[in-house]
Design a protein around this motif. Sequence first.
Motif, PDB file in Angstrom:
ATOM      1  N   MET A   1      -1.867  49.875  54.095  1.00  0.00           N
ATOM      2  CA  MET A   1      -0.409  49.893  54.268  1.00  0.00           C
ATOM      3  C   MET A   1       0.127  48.468  54.156  1.00  0.00           C
ATOM      4  SD  MET A   1       1.879  51.344  57.476  1.00  0.00           S
ATOM      5  CE  MET A   1       1.337  53.024  57.231  1.00  0.00           C
ATOM      6  N   THR A   2       1.121  48.275  53.295  1.00  0.00           N
ATOM      7  CA  THR A   2       1.683  46.943  53.094  1.00  0.00           C
ATOM      8  C   THR A   2       2.563  46.532  54.275  1.00  0.00           C
ATOM      9  OG1 THR A   2       3.652  47.770  51.969  1.00  0.00           O
ATOM     10  CG2 THR A   2       1.721  47.320  50.601  1.00  0.00           C
ATOM     11  N   HIS A   3       2.814  45.213  54.363  1.00  0.00           N
ATOM     12  CA  HIS A   3       3.710  44.715  55.408  1.00  0.00           C
ATOM     13  C   HIS A   3       5.090  45.352  55.276  1.00  0.00           C
ATOM     14  CE1 HIS A   3       0.966  41.732  57.018  1.00  0.00           C
ATOM     15  NE2 HIS A   3       0.747  41.252  55.797  1.00  0.00           N
ATOM     16  N   LEU A   4       5.555  45.500  54.048  1.00  0.00           N
ATOM     17  CA  LEU A   4       6.878  46.070  53.844  1.00  0.00           C
ATOM     18  C   LEU A   4       6.905  47.546  54.229  1.00  0.00           C
ATOM     19  CD1 LEU A   4       9.763  45.691  52.960  1.00  0.00           C
ATOM     20  CD2 LEU A   4       9.069  46.108  50.597  1.00  0.00           C
ATOM     21  N   GLU A   5       5.834  48.279  53.961  1.00  0.00           N
ATOM     22  CA  GLU A   5       5.792  49.689  54.359  1.00  0.00           C
ATOM     23  C   GLU A   5       5.910  49.811  55.881  1.00  0.00           C
ATOM     24  OE1 GLU A   5       3.143  53.745  53.606  1.00  0.00           O
ATOM     25  OE2 GLU A   5       2.491  51.820  52.787  1.00  0.00           O
ATOM     26  N   LYS A   6       5.220  48.959  56.601  1.00  0.00           N
ATOM     27  CA  LYS A   6       5.338  48.965  58.065  1.00  0.00           C
ATOM     28  C   LYS A   6       6.770  48.674  58.491  1.00  0.00           C
ATOM     29  CE  LYS A   6       0.574  47.401  58.837  1.00  0.00           C
ATOM     30  NZ  LYS A   6      -0.289  46.285  59.347  1.00  0.00           N
ATOM     31  N   LYS A   7       7.407  47.734  57.800  1.00  0.00           N
ATOM     32  CA  LYS A   7       8.781  47.367  58.127  1.00  0.00           C
ATOM     33  C   LYS A   7       9.734  48.528  57.864  1.00  0.00           C
ATOM     34  CE  LYS A   7      12.066  43.588  57.138  1.00  0.00           C
ATOM     35  NZ  LYS A   7      12.240  42.304  56.403  1.00  0.00           N
ATOM     36  N   ILE A   8       9.539  49.229  56.741  1.00  0.00           N
ATOM     37  CA  ILE A   8      10.403  50.359  56.408  1.00  0.00           C
ATOM     38  C   ILE A   8      10.184  51.511  57.378  1.00  0.00           C
ATOM     39  CG2 ILE A   8      10.866  52.133  54.655  1.00  0.00           C
ATOM     40  CD1 ILE A   8      10.267  49.993  52.532  1.00  0.00           C
ATOM     41  N   ILE A   9       8.937  51.785  57.720  1.00  0.00           N
ATOM     42  CA  ILE A   9       8.636  52.856  58.689  1.00  0.00           C
ATOM     43  C   ILE A   9       9.284  52.553  60.035  1.00  0.00           C
ATOM     44  CG2 ILE A   9       6.773  53.889  60.046  1.00  0.00           C
ATOM     45  CD1 ILE A   9       5.045  53.782  57.506  1.00  0.00           C
ATOM     46  N   GLN A  10       9.229  51.296  60.454  1.00  0.00           N
ATOM     47  CA  GLN A  10       9.863  50.917  61.711  1.00  0.00           C
ATOM     48  C   GLN A  10      11.368  51.119  61.642  1.00  0.00           C
ATOM     49  OE1 GLN A  10       8.514  50.053  64.651  1.00  0.00           O
ATOM     50  NE2 GLN A  10      10.596  49.946  65.484  1.00  0.00           N
ATOM     51  N   LEU A  11      11.974  50.771  60.495  1.00  0.00           N
ATOM     52  CA  LEU A  11      13.416  50.961  60.313  1.00  0.00           C
ATOM     53  C   LEU A  11      13.786  52.436  60.403  1.00  0.00           C
ATOM     54  CD1 LEU A  11      16.234  49.833  59.451  1.00  0.00           C
ATOM     55  CD2 LEU A  11      15.496  50.187  57.075  1.00  0.00           C
ATOM     56  N   THR A  13      12.046  54.876  61.799  1.00  0.00           N
ATOM     57  CA  THR A  13      11.772  55.362  63.154  1.00  0.00           C
ATOM     58  C   THR A  13      12.898  55.004  64.111  1.00  0.00           C
ATOM     59  OG1 THR A  13       9.387  55.131  62.769  1.00  0.00           O
ATOM     60  CG2 THR A  13      10.117  55.303  65.058  1.00  0.00           C
ATOM     61  N   THR A  14      13.480  53.837  63.898  1.00  0.00           N
ATOM     62  CA  THR A  14      14.530  53.353  64.793  1.00  0.00           C
ATOM     63  C   THR A  14      15.904  53.920  64.434  1.00  0.00           C
ATOM     64  OG1 THR A  14      13.317  51.277  65.088  1.00  0.00           O
ATOM     65  CG2 THR A  14      15.649  51.292  65.719  1.00  0.00           C
ATOM     66  N   GLN A  15      16.226  53.964  63.123  1.00  0.00           N
ATOM     67  CA  GLN A  15      17.591  54.291  62.698  1.00  0.00           C
ATOM     68  C   GLN A  15      17.720  55.635  61.990  1.00  0.00           C
ATOM     69  OE1 GLN A  15      19.283  51.040  60.470  1.00  0.00           O
ATOM     70  NE2 GLN A  15      18.614  49.489  61.935  1.00  0.00           N
ATOM     71  N   GLY A  16      16.605  56.262  61.617  1.00  0.00           N
ATOM     72  CA  GLY A  16      16.661  57.524  60.891  1.00  0.00           C
ATOM     73  C   GLY A  16      16.390  57.334  59.415  1.00  0.00           C
ATOM     74  N   PRO A  17      16.324  58.420  58.649  1.00  0.00           N
ATOM     75  CA  PRO A  17      16.002  58.361  57.220  1.00  0.00           C
ATOM     76  C   PRO A  17      16.936  57.440  56.447  1.00  0.00           C
ATOM     77  CG  PRO A  17      15.944  60.625  58.010  1.00  0.00           C
ATOM     78  CD  PRO A  17      16.531  59.812  59.124  1.00  0.00           C
ATOM     79  N   ILE A  18      16.413  56.840  55.381  1.00  0.00           N
ATOM     80  CA  ILE A  18      17.200  55.993  54.497  1.00  0.00           C
ATOM     81  C   ILE A  18      17.304  56.671  53.133  1.00  0.00           C
ATOM     82  CG2 ILE A  18      16.573  53.872  55.696  1.00  0.00           C
ATOM     83  CD1 ILE A  18      14.547  53.300  53.465  1.00  0.00           C
ATOM     84  N   VAL A 180       9.650  59.710  57.420  1.00  0.00           N
ATOM     85  CA  VAL A 180       8.250  59.494  57.792  1.00  0.00           C
ATOM     86  C   VAL A 180       7.659  60.842  58.183  1.00  0.00           C
ATOM     87  CG1 VAL A 180       6.661  58.309  59.350  1.00  0.00           C
ATOM     88  CG2 VAL A 180       8.749  57.159  58.590  1.00  0.00           C
ATOM     89  N   ASP A 181       6.534  61.221  57.562  1.00  0.00           N
ATOM     90  CA  ASP A 181       5.936  62.522  57.861  1.00  0.00           C
ATOM     91  C   ASP A 181       5.100  62.462  59.144  1.00  0.00           C
ATOM     92  OD1 ASP A 181       3.433  61.438  57.242  1.00  0.00           O
ATOM     93  OD2 ASP A 181       3.374  62.296  55.220  1.00  0.00           O
ATOM     94  N   LYS A 182       4.489  63.585  59.504  1.00  0.00           N
ATOM     95  CA  LYS A 182       3.755  63.674  60.769  1.00  0.00           C
ATOM     96  C   LYS A 182       2.512  62.787  60.794  1.00  0.00           C
ATOM     97  CE  LYS A 182       1.219  67.792  59.250  1.00  0.00           C
ATOM     98  NZ  LYS A 182       0.915  69.221  59.548  1.00  0.00           N
ATOM     99  N   ASN A 183       2.064  62.370  59.596  1.00  0.00           N
ATOM    100  CA  ASN A 183       0.896  61.496  59.519  1.00  0.00           C
ATOM    101  C   ASN A 183       1.274  60.015  59.455  1.00  0.00           C
ATOM    102  OD1 ASN A 183      -1.021  63.672  59.420  1.00  0.00           O
ATOM    103  ND2 ASN A 183      -0.428  64.000  57.277  1.00  0.00           N
ATOM    104  N   PHE A 188       9.668  62.185  51.015  1.00  0.00           N
ATOM    105  CA  PHE A 188      11.029  62.570  50.674  1.00  0.00           C
ATOM    106  C   PHE A 188      11.514  63.660  51.621  1.00  0.00           C
ATOM    107  CE2 PHE A 188       9.726  60.961  46.412  1.00  0.00           C
ATOM    108  CZ  PHE A 188      10.711  60.003  46.266  1.00  0.00           C
ATOM    109  N   SER A 189      12.815  63.638  51.892  1.00  0.00           N
ATOM    110  CA  SER A 189      13.442  64.671  52.707  1.00  0.00           C
ATOM    111  C   SER A 189      14.866  64.872  52.204  1.00  0.00           C
ATOM    112  CB  SER A 189      13.439  64.271  54.186  1.00  0.00           C
ATOM    113  OG  SER A 189      14.211  63.086  54.388  1.00  0.00           O
ATOM    114  N   LEU A 190      15.567  65.822  52.782  1.00  0.00           N
ATOM    115  CA  LEU A 190      16.948  66.086  52.385  1.00  0.00           C
ATOM    116  C   LEU A 190      17.907  65.623  53.460  1.00  0.00           C
ATOM    117  CD1 LEU A 190      16.751  69.632  50.746  1.00  0.00           C
ATOM    118  CD2 LEU A 190      16.830  67.388  49.627  1.00  0.00           C
ATOM    119  N   GLY A 191      18.979  64.981  53.031  1.00  0.00           N
ATOM    120  CA  GLY A 191      19.999  64.500  53.944  1.00  0.00           C
ATOM    121  C   GLY A 191      21.176  65.456  54.011  1.00  0.00           C
TER     122      GLY A 191
END
Length: 367
Positions: A1-11, A13-18, A180-183, A188-191
Motif C-alpha cells: 500500500m502506497t503512502h498516498l493510498e493510506k492518506k486517501i483511505i484516512q480521508l 474514513t474521516t470525511q466519507g467517499p470522494i 473503502v471496502d470491508k477489507n 467504487f461506490s454510488l453517491g
Amino acid sequence: MTHLEKKIIQLITTQGPIDVSQYMLLSMDDPQYGYYKTANPFGQDGDFITAPEISQTFGEMIAVWAIITWKNMGDPSPVLLCEIGPGRGTLMDDILRTIGKLEPEYLACMRVFLVETSPRLVIIQRKKLRAHNVRIEWIVDFTKLPDLPLVLISNEFFDVLPIHQYVLNNGHFRERMISVDKNGHLCFSLGPDASDVHVIPSDDNTPGGIIMELSPARLDLAQAISKHLAKNRGAALIIDYGAIEPSCGDTLQAISKHSFRNPLENPGSYDLTSHVDFSALAQAVCNSGCHTAILTQGAFLIKLGLLERAKKLGSDKNETLRQKITADVKRLAAPDQMGELFKVFCIADPETTMLPFAWQASHPNND
C-alpha cells in the motif's frame, strides 16, 4: 500500500467517499506523493511515450502549422507561443528549432510561455531549451498570459484533467464515488442522485449501469483559451485521444511501464487519464465566440507534409535508420496506431483561418 493510498483511505474514513475527480487530483497532484511530483513518466524507461518522443517529425509539423497560423494572423509582433503541459520540453525544442530554420522573423518576435506546475519538470525543460535564442517564461496558470496574440499547443494534457463519472441506476444517474471496502481497500461506490447534473438523457431503453463522464476542468480551460483568442487573436491546437461524437462508457485508465493497471491500486504510482470528449469542448468554445475544427492526428500530420518530410529525412540515412523513420511515421499516423485514436482539435478567433482544417470549420452559432 502506497503512502498516498493510506492518506486517501484516512480521508475517506474521516470525511466519507470522494468523487472520481477528487481521486484523480489527489493521485496526480498531491504535494507529497502525487504522480507528477514523484514519477518520471516520459520515454521508453518511463510509463508512456508521447508523440514528440517518437519522432522529431511530429514537432516539425506542429511548427509548420504555427508558422502558417502566424502568417494567417497577419504576422503580429510581439506574439505569444505557449505550450500547456510541456513534459520534458521535447516538443517545444523541435518547434523552436524548426521555426528558427524556416521562419526566423517569427522566432525573433515571439515570447514563449510554458504552463507547468511541476518544479522538477521545469528544471528538465530549462536544460532542454537553454540553447534557443528566444525569451522563455514559465507560469503555472494559463490565465496569467499577457494580452497578446497567441499560438498555443497542448499535447496529451487534457486527458489528465479530472473527470466526474455518473452511473445510470434504476433510471437515474448517480455519481460514481471512491469508498473503502470491508477489507480496507479502495473501491467504487454510488453517491447521491445527480439529476441536477447535465448528462445525456436516458429513457426506458437505456441499459442500466452505463457510465457518463463530464469534465468541468477541461471545459473551463477550453473556455479560458477561447476567451484569450477571441480578445487577442490567435489559434490553439489541443492534441489528445478521445471521441469526436458524444459517447458513454468508462474511460478512466491507469498506465505504468506501458501497461494498463487498476486505477484504484497504488494511487500516486500510476498515470491516470481518460478520453477527451471533443464535442463538449467544441460547444464550450463556440459559446465563447471562437470557431473550431477537428481532424484525426494522422490526417492532420499528412496534410502538413509528414510523408514528404520523412522521405527527405531518410534520404541520406542508411537502411536501418530509414526503416526506423518509416516505423515512427506509421506509429504517429497509421489508422491502427496513433493516427485514428488521437485527434487534433483546433480553436481560433473568427478572423483566423484554420489551415489545414479550414474547409470543415464550425463557426459560432451554427446548428
